[in-house]
Every structure is written in structure tokens, then in C-alpha cells.
Scaffold this motif. Structure first.
Motif, PDB file in Angstrom:
ATOM      1  N   ALA A  25      22.590  85.949  46.237  1.00 28.57           N
ATOM      2  CA  ALA A  25      21.659  84.861  45.906  1.00 28.57           C
ATOM      3  C   ALA A  25      20.557  84.739  46.953  1.00 28.57           C
ATOM      4  N   TYR A  26      20.927  84.772  48.221  1.00 32.40           N
ATOM      5  CA  TYR A  26      19.916  84.684  49.279  1.00 32.40           C
ATOM      6  C   TYR A  26      18.974  85.889  49.234  1.00 32.40           C
ATOM      7  N   SER A  27      19.513  87.079  49.004  1.00 31.65           N
ATOM      8  CA  SER A  27      18.678  88.281  48.921  1.00 31.65           C
ATOM      9  C   SER A  27      17.735  88.207  47.727  1.00 31.65           C
ATOM     10  N   MET A  28      18.244  87.743  46.608  1.00 32.62           N
ATOM     11  CA  MET A  28      17.419  87.612  45.413  1.00 32.62           C
ATOM     12  C   MET A  28      16.280  86.614  45.645  1.00 32.62           C
ATOM     13  N   ASN A  29      16.599  85.492  46.261  1.00 40.73           N
ATOM     14  CA  ASN A  29      15.564  84.498  46.558  1.00 40.73           C
ATOM     15  C   ASN A  29      14.521  85.053  47.518  1.00 40.73           C
ATOM     16  N   TYR A  30      14.960  85.846  48.470  1.00 37.73           N
ATOM     17  CA  TYR A  30      14.043  86.434  49.443  1.00 37.73           C
ATOM     18  C   TYR A  30      13.118  87.453  48.777  1.00 37.73           C
ATOM     19  N   MET A  31      13.685  88.310  47.941  1.00 41.02           N
ATOM     20  CA  MET A  31      12.898  89.361  47.310  1.00 41.02           C
ATOM     21  C   MET A  31      11.899  88.805  46.287  1.00 41.02           C
ATOM     22  N   MET A  32      12.269  87.735  45.601  1.00 40.40           N
ATOM     23  CA  MET A  32      11.330  87.171  44.634  1.00 40.40           C
ATOM     24  C   MET A  32      10.498  86.043  45.229  1.00 40.40           C
ATOM     25  N   ARG A  33      10.672  85.810  46.518  1.00 38.00           N
ATOM     26  CA  ARG A  33       9.912  84.791  47.253  1.00 38.00           C
ATOM     27  C   ARG A  33       9.971  83.446  46.551  1.00 38.00           C
ATOM     28  N   ALA A  34      11.170  82.988  46.278  1.00 31.07           N
ATOM     29  CA  ALA A  34      11.362  81.717  45.581  1.00 31.07           C
ATOM     30  C   ALA A  34      10.937  80.563  46.482  1.00 31.07           C
ATOM     31  N   ASP A  35      10.333  79.559  45.862  1.00 25.06           N
ATOM     32  CA  ASP A  35       9.982  78.379  46.643  1.00 25.06           C
ATOM     33  C   ASP A  35      11.245  77.575  46.930  1.00 25.06           C
ATOM     34  N   ASP A  36      11.114  76.511  47.717  1.00 23.21           N
ATOM     35  CA  ASP A  36      12.274  75.770  48.197  1.00 23.21           C
ATOM     36  C   ASP A  36      13.091  75.154  47.059  1.00 23.21           C
ATOM     37  N   VAL A  37      12.418  74.611  46.057  1.00 23.33           N
ATOM     38  CA  VAL A  37      13.124  73.975  44.942  1.00 23.33           C
ATOM     39  C   VAL A  37      13.899  75.015  44.133  1.00 23.33           C
ATOM     40  N   MET A  38      13.257  76.116  43.822  1.00 25.10           N
ATOM     41  CA  MET A  38      13.924  77.171  43.054  1.00 25.10           C
ATOM     42  C   MET A  38      15.098  77.756  43.837  1.00 25.10           C
ATOM     43  N   HIS A  39      14.918  77.912  45.135  1.00 24.92           N
ATOM     44  CA  HIS A  39      15.985  78.428  45.991  1.00 24.92           C
ATOM     45  C   HIS A  39      17.213  77.523  45.914  1.00 24.92           C
ATOM     46  N   ARG A  40      17.009  76.228  45.999  1.00 25.81           N
ATOM     47  CA  ARG A  40      18.129  75.279  45.929  1.00 25.81           C
ATOM     48  C   ARG A  40      18.786  75.263  44.548  1.00 25.81           C
ATOM     49  N   ILE A  41      17.985  75.399  43.502  1.00 29.90           N
ATOM     50  CA  ILE A  41      18.539  75.435  42.143  1.00 29.90           C
ATOM     51  C   ILE A  41      19.429  76.665  41.959  1.00 29.90           C
ATOM     52  N   ILE A  42      18.954  77.813  42.422  1.00 31.60           N
ATOM     53  CA  ILE A  42      19.736  79.051  42.276  1.00 31.60           C
ATOM     54  C   ILE A  42      21.044  78.953  43.063  1.00 31.60           C
ATOM     55  N   LEU A  43      20.980  78.489  44.309  1.00 33.94           N
ATOM     56  CA  LEU A  43      22.206  78.364  45.105  1.00 33.94           C
ATOM     57  C   LEU A  43      23.152  77.333  44.502  1.00 33.94           C
ATOM     58  N   GLY A  44      22.608  76.222  44.016  1.00 30.71           N
ATOM     59  CA  GLY A  44      23.451  75.210  43.370  1.00 30.71           C
ATOM     60  C   GLY A  44      24.154  75.751  42.149  1.00 30.71           C
ATOM     61  N   THR A  45      23.451  76.571  41.380  1.00 32.05           N
ATOM     62  CA  THR A  45      24.055  77.183  40.200  1.00 32.05           C
ATOM     63  C   THR A  45      25.182  78.129  40.592  1.00 32.05           C
ATOM     64  N   TYR A  46      24.961  78.884  41.662  1.00 30.37           N
ATOM     65  CA  TYR A  46      26.009  79.788  42.140  1.00 30.37           C
ATOM     66  C   TYR A  46      27.248  79.024  42.596  1.00 30.37           C
ATOM     67  N   VAL A  47      27.091  77.793  43.051  1.00 30.00           N
ATOM     68  CA  VAL A  47      28.240  76.987  43.484  1.00 30.00           C
ATOM     69  C   VAL A  47      28.880  76.277  42.292  1.00 30.00           C
ATOM     70  N   ILE A  48      28.072  75.665  41.435  1.00 24.71           N
ATOM     71  CA  ILE A  48      28.591  74.790  40.384  1.00 24.71           C
ATOM     72  C   ILE A  48      29.269  75.553  39.252  1.00 24.71           C
ATOM     73  N   VAL A  49      28.649  76.614  38.742  1.00 23.67           N
ATOM     74  CA  VAL A  49      29.185  77.287  37.553  1.00 23.67           C
ATOM     75  C   VAL A  49      30.593  77.839  37.772  1.00 23.67           C
ATOM     76  N   PRO A  50      30.853  78.636  38.830  1.00 27.45           N
ATOM     77  CA  PRO A  50      32.235  79.100  39.013  1.00 27.45           C
ATOM     78  C   PRO A  50      33.205  77.965  39.336  1.00 27.45           C
ATOM     79  N   SER A  51      32.716  76.943  40.036  1.00 30.09           N
ATOM     80  CA  SER A  51      33.588  75.809  40.369  1.00 30.09           C
ATOM     81  C   SER A  51      34.070  75.108  39.106  1.00 30.09           C
ATOM     82  N   VAL A  52      33.170  74.860  38.180  1.00 29.98           N
ATOM     83  CA  VAL A  52      33.550  74.202  36.930  1.00 29.98           C
ATOM     84  C   VAL A  52      34.549  75.058  36.158  1.00 29.98           C
TER      85      VAL A  52
END
Length: 96
Positions: A25-52
Motif C-alpha cells: 500500500a505504501y509503495s503503491m501510494n508512493y508510485m502513484m503520488r497519492a495526495d494525503d487524503v487518498m493515501h489515508r483512504i487506501i491505508l484505511g481500506t487495507y485495515v478495515i476490509v480484512p478486519s471486517v
């Protein structure tokens, strides 16, 4: 009551899988130069979906959420910091 060995096995499995997911997730955000909001959304999704999914399957919610957060947000960030210098740098579109 769930045996301690089962909880430890669950936590270790989540830590291993979450570390890989966090690094990706961090590498993907770095390579696509995600802004701060998008970065947090992607990381949150990586945490929430498997947790649920794991909680719905009947696993201990506290172990799942804490292990996912630690593995993706903390260990994944550290691992990404180690590999970041080796990642290619993208040139802006106006340069060749």
C-alpha cells in the motif's frame, strides 16, 4: 474462551500478511503520488476490509483490529522506508 495459542497464531498470521499488505500500500501510494487524503483512504481500506472479514468469520475483534493496525500502519511504514530508496523515481510528464 479462545485458547491463547489460537490467538497468538491469529496475531502472527495477521502481522505477516498485514506487513506485506502495508508495504504494498505504501509503495503503491508512493508510485502513484497519492495526495494525503487518498493515501489515508487506501491505508484505511487495507485495515478495515480484512478486519471486517475476519471478525465476521468469528475471530476475536480486539486481536484482529490491533494486529491489522500495527502490521499495516507501523511495520508496513517501516518496511517501506527501507525499500523506498530502491524504488524508481517517476519523471514528470513534461520531461523525457
Amino acid at each position: 474462551m479462545t485458547p491463547l495459542t489460537t490467538l497468538l497464531t491469529l496475531a502472527i498470521g495477521i502481522l505477516i500478511a498485514g506487513t506485506v499488505a502495508g508495504t504494498v500500500a505504501y509503495s503503491m501510494n508512493y508510485m502513484m503520488r497519492a495526495d494525503d487524503v487518498m493515501h489515508r483512504i487506501i491505508l484505511g481500506t487495507y485495515v478495515i476490509v480484512p478486519s471486517v472479514g475476519l471478525i465476521a468469520r468469528g475471530e476475536d475483534p480486539a486481536v484482529v483490529i490491533i494486529s491489522m493496525f500495527v502490521s499495516i500502519i507501523i511495520i508496513g511504514r517501516y518496511t517501506f522506508g527501507l525499500i523506498k530508496p530502491r524504488l524508481p523515481r517517476r519523471k514528470p510528464a513534461n520531461q523525457q
